[in-house]
Design a protein around this motif. Structure first.
Motif, PDB file in Angstrom:
ATOM      1  N   GLY A 126       0.837  -1.206   0.000  1.00  0.00           N
ATOM      2  CA  GLY A 126       0.000   0.000   0.000  1.00  0.00           C
ATOM      3  C   GLY A 126       0.865   1.246   0.000  1.00  0.00           C
ATOM      4  O   GLY A 126       2.076   1.196  -0.244  1.00  0.00           O
ATOM      5  N   GLU A 127       0.212   2.347   0.336  1.00  0.00           N
ATOM      6  CA  GLU A 127       0.865   3.656   0.216  1.00  0.00           C
ATOM      7  C   GLU A 127       1.603   4.048   1.500  1.00  0.00           C
ATOM      8  O   GLU A 127       2.810   4.280   1.490  1.00  0.00           O
ATOM      9  CB  GLU A 127      -0.267   4.636  -0.108  1.00  0.00           C
ATOM     10  CG  GLU A 127       0.087   6.064  -0.122  1.00  0.00           C
ATOM     11  CD  GLU A 127      -1.142   6.914  -0.513  1.00  0.00           C
ATOM     12  OE1 GLU A 127      -1.996   6.448  -1.303  1.00  0.00           O
ATOM     13  OE2 GLU A 127      -1.230   8.041  -0.013  1.00  0.00           O
ATOM     14  N   GLY A 128       0.863   4.097   2.579  1.00  0.00           N
ATOM     15  CA  GLY A 128       1.455   4.501   3.851  1.00  0.00           C
ATOM     16  C   GLY A 128       0.392   4.432   4.922  1.00  0.00           C
ATOM     17  O   GLY A 128      -0.800   4.423   4.618  1.00  0.00           O
ATOM     18  N   PRO A 129       0.801   4.393   6.184  1.00  0.00           N
ATOM     19  CA  PRO A 129      -0.164   4.262   7.275  1.00  0.00           C
ATOM     20  C   PRO A 129      -1.112   5.454   7.350  1.00  0.00           C
ATOM     21  O   PRO A 129      -0.717   6.595   7.057  1.00  0.00           O
ATOM     22  CB  PRO A 129       0.713   4.216   8.528  1.00  0.00           C
ATOM     23  CG  PRO A 129       2.119   4.093   8.064  1.00  0.00           C
ATOM     24  CD  PRO A 129       2.188   4.494   6.633  1.00  0.00           C
ATOM     25  N   GLY A 130      -2.338   5.180   7.768  1.00  0.00           N
ATOM     26  CA  GLY A 130      -3.285   6.230   8.132  1.00  0.00           C
ATOM     27  C   GLY A 130      -3.329   6.339   9.650  1.00  0.00           C
ATOM     28  O   GLY A 130      -2.471   5.761  10.350  1.00  0.00           O
ATOM     29  N   GLU A 133      -3.601   2.943  11.573  1.00  0.00           N
ATOM     30  CA  GLU A 133      -2.365   2.157  11.476  1.00  0.00           C
ATOM     31  C   GLU A 133      -1.277   2.795  12.334  1.00  0.00           C
ATOM     32  O   GLU A 133      -0.501   2.101  12.998  1.00  0.00           O
ATOM     33  CB  GLU A 133      -1.909   2.083  10.010  1.00  0.00           C
ATOM     34  CG  GLU A 133      -2.831   1.264   9.122  1.00  0.00           C
ATOM     35  CD  GLU A 133      -4.110   1.967   8.697  1.00  0.00           C
ATOM     36  OE1 GLU A 133      -4.143   3.222   8.773  1.00  0.00           O
ATOM     37  OE2 GLU A 133      -5.074   1.293   8.298  1.00  0.00           O
ATOM     38  N   PRO A 139      -0.271  -2.501   9.508  1.00  0.00           N
ATOM     39  CA  PRO A 139      -0.796  -1.935   8.265  1.00  0.00           C
ATOM     40  C   PRO A 139      -2.244  -2.338   8.000  1.00  0.00           C
ATOM     41  O   PRO A 139      -2.672  -3.430   8.373  1.00  0.00           O
ATOM     42  CB  PRO A 139       0.112  -2.534   7.178  1.00  0.00           C
ATOM     43  CG  PRO A 139       0.687  -3.774   7.780  1.00  0.00           C
ATOM     44  CD  PRO A 139       0.751  -3.531   9.266  1.00  0.00           C
ATOM     45  N   PHE A 140      -2.963  -1.451   7.357  1.00  0.00           N
ATOM     46  CA  PHE A 140      -4.315  -1.733   6.863  1.00  0.00           C
ATOM     47  C   PHE A 140      -5.237  -2.303   7.943  1.00  0.00           C
ATOM     48  O   PHE A 140      -5.725  -3.419   7.835  1.00  0.00           O
ATOM     49  CB  PHE A 140      -4.254  -2.665   5.641  1.00  0.00           C
ATOM     50  CG  PHE A 140      -3.884  -1.940   4.367  1.00  0.00           C
ATOM     51  CD1 PHE A 140      -4.829  -1.202   3.666  1.00  0.00           C
ATOM     52  CD2 PHE A 140      -2.585  -1.991   3.887  1.00  0.00           C
ATOM     53  CE1 PHE A 140      -4.487  -0.524   2.499  1.00  0.00           C
ATOM     54  CE2 PHE A 140      -2.232  -1.307   2.728  1.00  0.00           C
ATOM     55  CZ  PHE A 140      -3.182  -0.582   2.032  1.00  0.00           C
ATOM     56  N   ASN A 166       3.767  -1.211   3.292  1.00  0.00           N
ATOM     57  CA  ASN A 166       3.516   0.061   2.627  1.00  0.00           C
ATOM     58  C   ASN A 166       4.794   0.638   2.051  1.00  0.00           C
ATOM     59  O   ASN A 166       5.902   0.259   2.453  1.00  0.00           O
ATOM     60  CB  ASN A 166       2.954   1.073   3.632  1.00  0.00           C
ATOM     61  CG  ASN A 166       1.502   0.818   3.967  1.00  0.00           C
ATOM     62  OD1 ASN A 166       0.649   0.763   3.078  1.00  0.00           O
ATOM     63  ND2 ASN A 166       1.216   0.643   5.246  1.00  0.00           N
ATOM     64  N   HIS A 240      -6.412   1.095  -5.047  1.00  0.00           N
ATOM     65  CA  HIS A 240      -6.266   1.115  -3.598  1.00  0.00           C
ATOM     66  C   HIS A 240      -7.653   0.927  -2.962  1.00  0.00           C
ATOM     67  O   HIS A 240      -8.640   1.488  -3.449  1.00  0.00           O
ATOM     68  CB  HIS A 240      -5.665   2.455  -3.162  1.00  0.00           C
ATOM     69  CG  HIS A 240      -5.177   2.453  -1.752  1.00  0.00           C
ATOM     70  ND1 HIS A 240      -6.032   2.498  -0.672  1.00  0.00           N
ATOM     71  CD2 HIS A 240      -3.922   2.392  -1.237  1.00  0.00           C
ATOM     72  CE1 HIS A 240      -5.323   2.482   0.446  1.00  0.00           C
ATOM     73  NE2 HIS A 240      -4.044   2.412   0.127  1.00  0.00           N
TER      74      HIS A 240
HETATM   75  N1  URA Z   1      -3.652   2.844   3.409  1.00  0.00           N
HETATM   76  C1  URA Z   1      -2.436   2.364   3.072  1.00  0.00           C
HETATM   77  O1  URA Z   1      -1.966   2.578   1.969  1.00  0.00           O
HETATM   78  N2  URA Z   1      -1.786   1.658   3.980  1.00  0.00           N
HETATM   79  C2  URA Z   1      -2.261   1.367   5.166  1.00  0.00           C
HETATM   80  O2  URA Z   1      -1.587   0.691   5.942  1.00  0.00           O
HETATM   81  C3  URA Z   1      -3.539   1.868   5.487  1.00  0.00           C
HETATM   82  C4  URA Z   1      -4.216   2.603   4.604  1.00  0.00           C
END
Ligand code: URA
Length: 272
Positions: A126-130, A133, A139-140, A166, A240
């Motif tokens: 994925g992209e990065g933590p929200g 997370e 993650p996710f 991510n 995504h």
């Molecule tokens: N979106 C992401 O790309 N990664 C995450 O871990 C959570 C949401």
């Protein structure tokens, strides 16, 4: 999913699932494609009993790693003779550590390294933590994560069988896209994770992940659904889950259908 296991995706395919999706937000689509009960987000897989690699190959945690060039350190972790779980632990604890290599560390609560099966045949990037997370360090686990969990379940798999990580390991403020310097600072960690895992298939989730992995600017709408290669590994770009969640009011659910078709291609490849 262990390398030894024939994926349960095979069983699903054998039952002739064709083109329908039932994930929360996919529920307008015909069953039974994502028709599994929601799966609770998993805790990171605990590492098996450590098998220490040869001393000469081990970047010792007590060694002054600061003096070693990061690229060298990452390469040496990849080359270690140790189980994947141990290599990932060394990467997480001894190399990434309490990372301050980019500005994202300033707003971070928890660094989100990755979670799942160190022997996974399938890795989601994925992209990065929200916010969720960042709070949990996994993650996710937020809304998008719940959708991803259901997408994985629809493939006949669980989060324990795959690995999820991510592009950037720390939360960008206000959920903005990670900036170039942040992606660059984290890139070696992602590359090393994937080099250790050596999955058969990577699924790139969304524009940011696929652009970072493939070093392209091609729109995700064009990239998705067509096989790519990342360092010799098959990579399937798809949307995504956050983007799919935004489609909830679209009665056609067309993007979800496309995402499901992408995941079906992945299932077929894993079943080969
Ligand atoms: N979106 C992401 O790309 N990664 C995450 O871990 C959570 C949401």
């Amino acid at each position: 999913m262990n390398r030894d296991d024939l994926p349960s995706a095979l069983a699903l395919l054998a039952r002739g699932l064709q083109g329908a999706v039932d994930v929360a937000g996919f529920e307008h689509l015909p069953r039974p494609i994502f028709a599994t009960a929601p799966t609770a987000p998993t805790q990171p897989t605990s590492a098996p009993a450590p098998m220490p690699p040869a001393p000469s190959e081990t970047p010792s945690p007590s060694a002054p790693l600061a003096g070693v060039e990061l690229g060298e350190l990452l390469a040496s972790v990849t080359r270690l003779t140790a189980p994947n779980a141990e290599k990932l632990r060394i990467l997480r604890d001894d190399v990434v550590g309490d990372c301050t290599r980019c500005k994202l560390h300033r707003g971070r609560n928890k660094l989100v390294f990755g979670a799942g099966n160190p022997q996974a045949r399938l890795v989601f990037v994925g992209e990065g933590p929200g916010a969720d997370e960042d709070r949990e360090g996994i993650p996710f686990v937020g809304r998008a994560g719940q959708l991803l969990t259901k997408m994985i379940a629809a493939m006949g798999l669980s989060r324990d069988e795959v690995y999820i990580c991510n592009v950037v390991k720390c939360r960008p403020p206000n959920n903005r896209d990670p900036e170039r310097d942040e992606v660059d600072a984290c890139e070696g960690f992602l590359r090393t994770q994937l080099a250790i895992l050596q999955p058969e298939v990577i699924v790139g989730l969304g524009r940011v992940a696929n652009h970072a992995l493939l070093r392209t600017q091609t729109p995700i709408s064009k990239l998705r659904g067509s096989w790519q290669r990342y360092e010799g590994i098959d990579l399937m770009p798809t949307y995504h889950p956050s983007y799919l969640l935004r489609e909830e009011r679209d009665p056609q659910q067309s993007k979800k259908r496309e995402a499901w078709s992408d995941l079906q291609q992945v299932m077929k490849r894993l079943a080969r």
